[in-house]
Design an enzyme around this catalytic site. Sequence first.
Site, PDB file in Angstrom:
ATOM      1  N   GLU A   1       1.369   5.195   1.073  1.00  0.00           N
ATOM      2  CA  GLU A   1       1.822   6.540   1.745  1.00  0.00           C
ATOM      3  C   GLU A   1       0.669   7.095   2.820  1.00  0.00           C
ATOM      4  O   GLU A   1       1.070   7.678   3.769  1.00  0.00           O
ATOM      5  CB  GLU A   1       1.611   7.653   0.848  1.00  0.00           C
ATOM      6  CG  GLU A   1       0.608   8.125  -0.015  1.00  0.00           C
ATOM      7  CD  GLU A   1       1.085   9.356  -0.737  1.00  0.00           C
ATOM      8  OE1 GLU A   1       1.801  10.402  -0.190  1.00  0.00           O
ATOM      9  OE2 GLU A   1       0.491   9.578  -1.892  1.00  0.00           O
TER      10      GLU A   1
ATOM     11  N   LYS B   1      -1.820  16.061  -8.150  1.00  0.00           N
ATOM     12  CA  LYS B   1      -2.068  15.193  -9.398  1.00  0.00           C
ATOM     13  C   LYS B   1      -3.217  15.085  -9.865  1.00  0.00           C
ATOM     14  O   LYS B   1      -3.468  14.523 -11.228  1.00  0.00           O
ATOM     15  CB  LYS B   1      -1.041  13.828  -9.055  1.00  0.00           C
ATOM     16  CG  LYS B   1       0.285  13.947  -9.007  1.00  0.00           C
ATOM     17  CD  LYS B   1       1.089  12.601  -8.701  1.00  0.00           C
ATOM     18  CE  LYS B   1       2.265  12.671  -8.511  1.00  0.00           C
ATOM     19  NZ  LYS B   1       2.887  13.083  -6.893  1.00  0.00           N
TER      20      LYS B   1
END
Length: 420
Positions: free
Chosen positions: A321, A342
Amino acid sequence: MSDRQVVITGMGVVAPGGIGTKAYWDLLTAGRTATRTITLFDASGFRSRIAAECDFDPAAEGLSPQEIRRMDRAAQFGVVCAREALADSGLEEGDIPPERIGVTIGSAVGCTMGLEEEYVVLSDGGRRWLVDPAYAVPHLYGHMVPSTMACEVAWVAGAEGPVSLISTGCTAGLDAVCAGSNLILSGRSDVVIAGATDAPISPITSACFDAIKATSSNNDDPAHASRPFDARRDGFVLGEGAAVFVLEEREAAHRRGAHVYAEVAGFANRSNAYHMTGLKPDGREMAEAITHALRLARQDPTDIDYINAHGSGTKQNDRHETAAFKRSLGRHAYEVPVSSIKSMIGHSLGAIGSIEVAACALAIEHQVVPPTANLHEADPECDLDYVPLTAREHAIDTVLSVGSGFGGFQTAVVMRRDRT
């Protein structure tokens, strides 16, 4: 293109470290981690023995004994979130015709905990191949059909419009918000209760991720095990939770004086058609989703003020990403703050995309970028501004949130401050 616009007017969150939207945001902005040694089952024989669990008491959250008996833990999360979101929105029963209210709920693994618990009972701890259904709870069939979770939310909302369960793995939470937005844009609904829920911290789910070594084995230091973009990261930390939103058509929301958190301005998804769990290093499919979402939102790459990354903490995802941001945003990728929540609340599979949408809406509301916890030594291949350790005050008008899931799914959502 439709001249209708979609806004978020209500929000409910159940997350590790905090039940309710305020507790959730407090945890994120403080940079606290909610990862710990698993308590929901005996994980002593597992490679990864850590997770981000919710301290959730269904009775304390207003669920009746009948509801607790009927619903799997994931469904309970979803219902509690839906009630909070509806109360937050200010919508009253009768404000919207029930046939104009829709529901889109996402989940990756459905009622995993209920199914596993019942299998253990029916099979006498796995010793019997032929199980005796007489020992099953009355609502076991509902656990086998994940769409019952969407039905539970529909009953809470009195929704008689389109109701669906979106199951696209780890992008399900984003995809459910996209699907709900599409219902409003197409004119099929005026209000949609959209979000996602998952409660996957169970032996079967943990064993699956153990087998492919996707989860962190940093069992001696669970608070610092989730380390997206850090050079020492060794996998993600399993989590659980839910987030549910009230989506409305913008003009109708304004007419009733609703508080608007953010507009869902553009969204897109792609598949890499490449590998069940692998990712191409160039990030092309995610970049294409980002570019298309920006086009639908009528925004330029330089308009993005904050990126909420998928940031799972696996080496291939974080690099993938990072490449996608550079490919889609160009030089601006180096200038915009990026973070992964996260690092604090783990990866709750299908639910995490909606939980991250909540973080994006609150970032716009409070003009604060939540941090990436545990980021002490950046991977040289991950060379963007990942907002390490401490939340940052920042002018935020437009936010990009992305998700990546097994099967090759890539989803991008663009949200922005309501333009009154």
